[in-house]
Design a protein around this motif. Sequence first.
Motif, mmCIF file in Angstrom:
data_model
loop_
_atom_site.group_PDB
_atom_site.id
_atom_site.type_symbol
_atom_site.label_atom_id
_atom_site.label_comp_id
_atom_site.label_asym_id
_atom_site.label_seq_id
_atom_site.Cartn_x
_atom_site.Cartn_y
_atom_site.Cartn_z
ATOM 1 N N PRO A 60 29.557 51.714 21.356
ATOM 2 C CA PRO A 60 29.469 50.646 21.859
ATOM 3 C C PRO A 60 30.521 49.645 21.094
ATOM 4 C CG PRO A 60 27.163 51.020 21.208
ATOM 5 C CD PRO A 60 28.046 52.160 20.512
ATOM 6 N N SER A 61 31.096 48.805 22.136
ATOM 7 C CA SER A 61 32.276 48.165 21.606
ATOM 8 C C SER A 61 32.436 46.687 22.459
ATOM 9 C CB SER A 61 33.828 48.779 21.828
ATOM 10 O OG SER A 61 33.894 49.836 21.351
ATOM 11 N N VAL A 62 32.987 45.709 21.573
ATOM 12 C CA VAL A 62 33.165 44.516 22.242
ATOM 13 C C VAL A 62 34.560 44.064 22.228
ATOM 14 C CG1 VAL A 62 32.578 41.836 22.180
ATOM 15 C CG2 VAL A 62 30.815 43.535 21.747
ATOM 16 N N VAL A 63 35.110 43.988 23.282
ATOM 17 C CA VAL A 63 36.835 43.565 23.224
ATOM 18 C C VAL A 63 36.845 42.313 23.861
ATOM 19 C CG1 VAL A 63 38.929 44.313 24.231
ATOM 20 C CG2 VAL A 63 37.397 46.083 23.742
ATOM 21 N N LEU A 64 37.572 41.445 22.941
ATOM 22 C CA LEU A 64 38.313 39.947 23.508
ATOM 23 C C LEU A 64 39.491 40.415 23.887
ATOM 24 C CD1 LEU A 64 36.274 37.948 20.605
ATOM 25 C CD2 LEU A 64 35.494 38.316 22.740
ATOM 26 N N ALA A 65 39.961 39.907 24.984
ATOM 27 C CA ALA A 65 41.343 40.165 25.412
ATOM 28 C C ALA A 65 41.740 39.014 26.242
ATOM 29 C CB ALA A 65 41.427 41.526 26.427
ATOM 30 N N SER A 66 43.119 38.678 25.926
ATOM 31 C CA SER A 66 43.675 37.679 26.601
ATOM 32 C C SER A 66 45.098 37.946 26.904
ATOM 33 C CB SER A 66 43.691 36.133 25.682
ATOM 34 O OG SER A 66 44.684 35.872 25.214
ATOM 35 N N PRO A 67 45.869 37.552 27.781
ATOM 36 C CA PRO A 67 44.986 37.013 28.896
ATOM 37 C C PRO A 67 44.143 37.822 29.821
ATOM 38 C CG PRO A 67 47.380 37.323 29.498
ATOM 39 C CD PRO A 67 47.105 37.857 28.217
ATOM 40 N N GLY A 68 43.481 37.251 30.604
ATOM 41 C CA GLY A 68 42.205 38.029 31.276
ATOM 42 C C GLY A 68 42.748 38.463 32.671
ATOM 43 N N MET A 69 43.989 38.631 33.164
ATOM 44 C CA MET A 69 44.487 38.742 34.352
ATOM 45 C C MET A 69 44.244 40.252 34.770
ATOM 46 S SD MET A 69 45.227 35.976 35.265
ATOM 47 C CE MET A 69 44.993 34.533 34.531
ATOM 48 N N LEU A 70 44.138 41.182 33.656
ATOM 49 C CA LEU A 70 44.012 42.825 33.868
ATOM 50 C C LEU A 70 45.534 43.177 34.444
ATOM 51 C CD1 LEU A 70 40.525 43.217 34.657
ATOM 52 C CD2 LEU A 70 41.622 43.627 32.539
ATOM 53 N N GLN A 71 46.394 42.709 33.935
ATOM 54 C CA GLN A 71 47.806 43.287 34.320
ATOM 55 C C GLN A 71 48.080 44.331 33.109
ATOM 56 O OE1 GLN A 71 47.343 42.019 37.500
ATOM 57 N NE2 GLN A 71 49.501 42.119 37.579
ATOM 58 N N PRO A 72 49.167 44.931 33.345
ATOM 59 C CA PRO A 72 49.406 45.950 32.345
ATOM 60 C C PRO A 72 49.203 45.802 30.957
ATOM 61 C CG PRO A 72 51.255 46.195 33.929
ATOM 62 C CD PRO A 72 50.207 44.643 34.196
ATOM 63 N N GLY A 73 48.552 46.484 29.955
ATOM 64 C CA GLY A 73 48.483 46.182 28.569
ATOM 65 C C GLY A 73 47.173 46.972 28.329
ATOM 66 N N VAL A 74 46.844 46.721 26.843
ATOM 67 C CA VAL A 74 45.405 47.114 26.343
ATOM 68 C C VAL A 74 44.073 46.910 26.936
ATOM 69 C CG1 VAL A 74 44.096 47.443 24.155
ATOM 70 C CG2 VAL A 74 46.674 47.192 24.245
ATOM 71 N N SER A 75 44.177 45.490 27.629
ATOM 72 C CA SER A 75 42.847 45.296 28.226
ATOM 73 C C SER A 75 42.912 46.102 29.580
ATOM 74 C CB SER A 75 42.834 43.645 28.571
ATOM 75 O OG SER A 75 43.877 43.019 29.220
ATOM 76 N N ARG A 76 43.856 46.205 30.363
ATOM 77 C CA ARG A 76 43.994 46.931 31.588
ATOM 78 C C ARG A 76 43.507 48.489 31.296
ATOM 79 N NH1 ARG A 76 45.979 46.364 37.065
ATOM 80 N NH2 ARG A 76 45.565 48.223 38.077
ATOM 81 N N ASP A 77 44.030 49.001 30.257
ATOM 82 C CA ASP A 77 43.836 50.320 29.816
ATOM 83 C C ASP A 77 42.378 50.488 29.617
ATOM 84 O OD1 ASP A 77 46.571 50.858 30.058
ATOM 85 O OD2 ASP A 77 46.934 50.773 28.187
ATOM 86 N N LEU A 78 41.862 49.537 28.981
ATOM 87 C CA LEU A 78 40.499 49.563 28.429
ATOM 88 C C LEU A 78 39.591 49.776 29.735
ATOM 89 C CD1 LEU A 78 40.308 47.936 24.940
ATOM 90 C CD2 LEU A 78 39.712 50.170 25.392
#
Length: 91
Positions: free
Chosen positions: A23-41
């Motif tokens: 289990p993980s909690v990820v806080l990511a910004s910006p939250g647009m889900l464009q390319p980057g770590v947040s999109r990959d996750l």
Amino acid sequence: ENPFHFKWIKSLDSLEYFEDAGPSVVLASPGMLQPGVSRDLFERWCTDQKSGCIFAGYSVEGTLAKQVCVQRPNEIVRQDGKSVPLAMSIE
């Protein structure tokens, strides 16, 4: 003792050293889900119905974040062009 040293919180610039082992909690910004770590996750976890994504801010037209928040599609297109099911909860 440094009050900003958190035992379980780490900053990620890439997924190279991320251990996706539980289990993980990820806080990511910006939250647009464009390319980057947040999109990959998001792409990695979106097919699992035990996963969830909470958008705490706004999203703009033309982004994956806006698409999943407003349209609630049954699948998304990953960055590699492959369609995958969107099974996670979206809030």
